[in-house]
Write a protein that holds these residues in place. Sequence first.
Motif, short mmCIF file in Angstrom:
data_model
loop_
_atom_site.label_atom_id
_atom_site.label_comp_id
_atom_site.label_asym_id
_atom_site.label_seq_id
_atom_site.Cartn_x
_atom_site.Cartn_y
_atom_site.Cartn_z
N PHE A 164 0.90 -1.30 0.05
CA PHE A 164 -0.17 0.21 0.03
C PHE A 164 0.93 1.16 -0.06
CE2 PHE A 164 -2.35 3.36 2.46
CZ PHE A 164 -3.40 3.50 1.49
N ASP A 165 0.67 2.06 -0.85
CA ASP A 165 1.38 3.41 -1.24
C ASP A 165 0.93 4.57 -0.43
OD1 ASP A 165 3.24 5.32 -1.89
OD2 ASP A 165 2.67 5.07 -4.08
N VAL A 166 1.68 4.95 0.71
CA VAL A 166 0.97 5.87 1.40
C VAL A 166 1.32 7.28 1.07
CG1 VAL A 166 0.79 7.06 3.88
CG2 VAL A 166 1.09 4.30 3.67
N LYS A 167 2.14 7.65 -0.16
CA LYS A 167 2.77 8.61 -0.54
C LYS A 167 1.65 9.51 -0.96
CE LYS A 167 5.97 7.07 -3.11
NZ LYS A 167 5.87 5.65 -2.85
N PRO A 168 0.53 9.39 -1.71
CA PRO A 168 -0.44 10.00 -2.07
C PRO A 168 -1.21 10.77 -1.04
CG PRO A 168 -0.68 8.12 -3.28
CD PRO A 168 0.24 8.08 -2.11
N TYR A 169 -1.16 10.28 0.12
CA TYR A 169 -1.90 10.76 1.50
C TYR A 169 -0.86 11.79 2.24
CZ TYR A 169 -4.95 7.02 -0.14
OH TYR A 169 -5.58 6.19 -0.59
N LEU A 170 0.10 11.78 1.86
CA LEU A 170 1.12 12.47 2.87
C LEU A 170 1.00 14.05 2.94
CD1 LEU A 170 4.46 10.57 2.27
CD2 LEU A 170 3.06 10.28 4.22
N ASP A 171 0.31 14.78 2.02
CA ASP A 171 0.05 16.10 2.06
C ASP A 171 -1.54 16.52 2.35
OD1 ASP A 171 2.63 17.04 1.37
OD2 ASP A 171 2.16 16.58 -0.83
#
Length: 86
Positions: free
Chosen positions: A28-35
Amino acid sequence: MDPRVVDVKASEDYTLIVTFDNGEVRIFDVKPYLDRGIFVELKNPVYFKTVKVIAGTVSWNDKQDFCPDTVYLKSVLVGKAQNRKK
């Protein structure tokens, strides 16, 4: 069936290796949620690595969490868990 999380490990690239109760291991890629809102705190790599499973959900201490359905549907299958207890 609504798979629930039984194990989670944080990776250096802000992805999670998630094992579900159906034996699937997914990324699961969390990067799209970090902002976004409360997830900004996850940019801290030390804090990001404190991820844990609480009641079948991916969670952190400051109340950030991801619904297991979201994690399942937005993740990529990488295999089956080894030596999984039944």
